[in-house]
Design a protein around this motif. Structure first.
Motif, short mmCIF file in Angstrom:
data_model
loop_
_atom_site.label_atom_id
_atom_site.label_comp_id
_atom_site.label_asym_id
_atom_site.label_seq_id
_atom_site.Cartn_x
_atom_site.Cartn_y
_atom_site.Cartn_z
N ALA A 1 -43.87 -56.61 -93.04
CA ALA A 1 -45.21 -56.67 -93.63
C ALA A 1 -45.21 -57.55 -94.87
O ALA A 1 -44.21 -57.63 -95.59
CB ALA A 1 -45.69 -55.26 -94.00
N ALA A 2 -46.33 -58.18 -95.15
CA ALA A 2 -46.47 -58.99 -96.36
C ALA A 2 -46.48 -58.07 -97.59
O ALA A 2 -46.89 -56.90 -97.52
CB ALA A 2 -47.76 -59.80 -96.31
N ASP A 3 -46.04 -58.60 -98.73
CA ASP A 3 -45.96 -57.79 -99.94
C ASP A 3 -47.30 -57.19 -100.34
O ASP A 3 -47.36 -56.07 -100.85
CB ASP A 3 -45.42 -58.64 -101.10
N GLY A 4 -48.38 -57.89 -100.12
CA GLY A 4 -49.68 -57.42 -100.55
C GLY A 4 -50.25 -56.26 -99.76
O GLY A 4 -51.29 -55.70 -100.14
N VAL A 5 -49.59 -55.86 -98.68
CA VAL A 5 -50.09 -54.74 -97.87
C VAL A 5 -50.10 -53.45 -98.67
O VAL A 5 -50.93 -52.57 -98.44
CB VAL A 5 -49.25 -54.59 -96.59
N PHE A 6 -49.21 -53.32 -99.63
CA PHE A 6 -49.13 -52.10 -100.43
C PHE A 6 -48.79 -52.45 -101.88
O PHE A 6 -47.89 -53.25 -102.13
CB PHE A 6 -48.06 -51.17 -99.87
N GLY A 7 -49.53 -51.86 -102.82
CA GLY A 7 -49.25 -52.08 -104.23
C GLY A 7 -49.59 -50.84 -105.03
O GLY A 7 -50.22 -49.90 -104.54
N ILE A 8 -49.18 -50.83 -106.30
CA ILE A 8 -49.42 -49.68 -107.16
C ILE A 8 -49.77 -50.16 -108.56
O ILE A 8 -49.27 -51.20 -109.01
CB ILE A 8 -48.19 -48.75 -107.20
N VAL A 9 -50.66 -49.42 -109.23
CA VAL A 9 -51.00 -49.70 -110.63
C VAL A 9 -50.94 -48.39 -111.40
O VAL A 9 -51.07 -47.30 -110.85
CB VAL A 9 -52.40 -50.34 -110.77
N HIS A 10 -50.73 -48.49 -112.73
CA HIS A 10 -50.62 -47.33 -113.61
C HIS A 10 -51.61 -47.46 -114.76
O HIS A 10 -51.86 -48.57 -115.26
CB HIS A 10 -49.21 -47.24 -114.19
N GLY A 11 -52.15 -46.32 -115.21
CA GLY A 11 -52.98 -46.30 -116.40
C GLY A 11 -54.46 -46.09 -116.12
O GLY A 11 -54.97 -46.51 -115.07
N VAL A 12 -55.14 -45.45 -117.06
CA VAL A 12 -56.56 -45.14 -116.90
C VAL A 12 -57.40 -46.39 -116.74
O VAL A 12 -58.25 -46.50 -115.84
CB VAL A 12 -57.06 -44.31 -118.10
N GLU A 13 -57.20 -47.38 -117.60
CA GLU A 13 -57.99 -48.60 -117.53
C GLU A 13 -57.72 -49.38 -116.26
O GLU A 13 -58.62 -50.01 -115.69
CB GLU A 13 -57.73 -49.47 -118.76
N ALA A 14 -56.48 -49.30 -115.79
CA ALA A 14 -56.14 -49.97 -114.52
C ALA A 14 -56.92 -49.34 -113.37
O ALA A 14 -57.37 -50.04 -112.45
CB ALA A 14 -54.64 -49.88 -114.26
N GLY A 15 -57.10 -48.01 -113.42
CA GLY A 15 -57.86 -47.34 -112.38
C GLY A 15 -59.31 -47.78 -112.36
O GLY A 15 -59.90 -48.01 -111.29
N LYS A 16 -59.91 -47.91 -113.53
CA LYS A 16 -61.30 -48.37 -113.61
C LYS A 16 -61.42 -49.79 -113.07
O LYS A 16 -62.36 -50.11 -112.33
CB LYS A 16 -61.79 -48.31 -115.04
#
Length: 501
Positions: free
Chosen positions: A190-205
């Protein structure tokens, strides 16, 4: 800024802090997901199924290390976490089965008919992936409703790349799990972009606002979910927001059941109320019972014990909730469980109120108190019970405990509950949600933002799919699912008849 994990048993930091994802970082992850969307959705269902099974295998192989980190960040204990991780990998494998079976695309074919009014052309319809989606991890299930949980599994199965917003209560567990998932997908092609993760309240918004994201799944608090729901709907291009926001899960004990099985019912209730320190979305926060059952219920709750809650703010909110109830003149505190020592611990509580007082203060007494606290509402007459149930707001579950002689009344109670609950339970407790084809884990507002959909079970894949009709297209240009030859052998509806043609 960083996100730090803590041990709920001590309140002390554990593990290295994880960097919050910058605005540029969120943009990069979302753009990568958008670039991967075409190739990922173009993969066959069988290929995606194989990759989901590879992810499940990789998580099983990494179980010892993942569970060790999760235990330090959640205090849920190795036995519970071991079971939860197995549930998580089973969810991934279930969606492999869903993909192979094929009915999830709802393939439908109408043959042309020029003799009806209006004339009908050749029409073929199926569900296809929305595009990249955002998934918000839950605090109370660091595996099953988190990075590799049901939302991620169903979205990947649907053909949608996923960007996960990690929960701040378990950043180390989230990042380690994400690394396992990403590496397994990459190794499977699979290509790298198929799954990713972010951390932090502002990142969620920023994730919810990002134009590349086409839908969002969320499990968490009412206030947080409502804020993100409004954010999703205020975008220039509003997107679906599938939020699970909280639930009081009313349970009804009918008179004969209370008389004949008082001890059994009370023990089951106390066990369900305090399971996981009450930190389940299906916690039985509201119990309707005859007055005769209260003493037995109180004895069972007094014999229970609490434990550390997942986060300091969750413990503080629980304590504030029970303090507010205890200081009011609306309810009576009838039982307190054993008080655990240290950390972010919570003590079980059971309150009592009569049906008339409950109805007069409905809004206050139906607020979810997330944790091991319950209110037993006493009733004397079945008609009073039915009237009260008709006034409740939406909830995930509704339960009835009855004897065979009470089936008529149980049916009338169920008729009330089905209008407000997504799952009706007979002679059992709501905690525990099976991962199955027939499961519905959802309910009317405020339990969820969309009662049509479930976040658990095979049909949860439906959230990430949209219908597309093909009119008069040549066979070779149609998706395989819609060709006359049915090369995938999937169930289809043709000219109104459901079958495998």
């Amino acid at each position: 800024m960083t996100v730090q994990g803590y041990d709920p048993r001590t309140g002390q930091p554990v593990g290295d802090p994880v960097e919050s994802t910058s605005d540029d970082g969120v943009d990069a992850v979302c753009r990568a997901a958008a670039e991967a969307a075409g190739p990922w959705s173009a993969r066959s269902a069988a290929e995606r199924a194989t990759m989901l099974n590879r992810v499940a295998d990789a998580l099983d192989d990494a179980a010892d290390a993942l569970i060790a980190v999760a235990d330090t960040e959640t205090a849920l204990g190795r036995p519970r976490l071991t079971t939860e991780l197995k549930r998580t990998t089973n969810q991934l494998r279930l969606f492999g089965e869903v993909l192979h079976e094929g009915s999830y695309v709802e393939a439908t074919i109408d043959s042309p008919n020029p003799d009806i009014v209006p004339p009908r052309p050749d029409l073929r319809r199926m569900l296809q992936p929305l595009g990249p989606v955002g998934v918000f991890s839950a605090s109370n299930f660091p595996f099953a409703f988190s990075v590799a949980g049901g939302d991620t599994a169903s979205a990947l199965a649907a053909g949608c790349p996923v960007v996960v917003k990690a929960h701040p209560s378990h950043p180390g567990t989230s990042q380690d799990t994400a690394d396992v998932v990403a590496n397994a997908l990459r190794a499977a092609g699979a290509a790298d972009g198929v799954f990713g993760i972010v951390h932090g309240v502002e990142a969620g918004k920023r994730l919810v606002r990002h134009p590349s994201i086409k839908a969002v799944g969320f499990t968490g608090s009412f206030s947080g979910g409502r804020a993100l729901f409004e954010l999703a709907n205020s975008r220039p291009e509003p997107i679906p927001f599938y939020g699970e926001l909280g639930s009081i899960n009313p349970c009804v004990v009918l008179p004969d059941a209370a008389a004949r099985r008082a001890g059994e019912i009370a023990a089951g209730y106390a066990q369900s109320l305090t399971m996981g320190v009450g930190q389940f979305c299906t916690n039985p926060g509201l119990l309707f019972a005859p007055p005769s059952l209260v003493d037995t219920l109180a004895e069972a709750v007094r014999g229970s014990s609490g434990g550390p809650m997942l986060a300091e703010r969750i413990r503080d909110a629980y304590q504030s909730g029970v303090d507010s109830l205890g200081s009011s003149d609306l309810v009576e505190l009838v039982a307190t469980g054993a008080q655990p020592d240290g950390g972010w611990s919570a003590t079980p509580r059971l309150f009592r109120v009569d049906a008339d007082t409950f109805v007069a203060n409905l809004e206050k007494l139906t607020e979810e108190c997330f944790g091991p606290a319950g209110i037993v509402v006493t009733y004397d007459e079945p008609e009073t019970l039915l009237d009260v149930l008709g006034r409740l707001n939406g909830t995930l579950t509704g339960s009835v405990h009855a004897e065979p002689i009470e089936h008529d009344l149980a049916g009338r109670v169920a008729e009330r509950l089905r209008r407000i609950a997504g799952r009706l339970i007979y002679n059992a407790w709501p905690t525990g949600v099976a991962v199955a084809w027939a499961m519905h884990h959802g309910g009317p507002w405020p339990a969820t933002t969309n009662p049509l959909h479930t976040s658990v079970g095979a049909t949860s894949i439906r959230r990430w799919l949209i219908p597309v009709s093909y009119q008069s297209w040549p066979q070779e240009l149609l998706p395989p699912e819609l060709r006359d030859s049915n090369p995938l052998g999937i169930p289809r509806r043709r000219d109104g008849v459901l079958g495998s043609r």
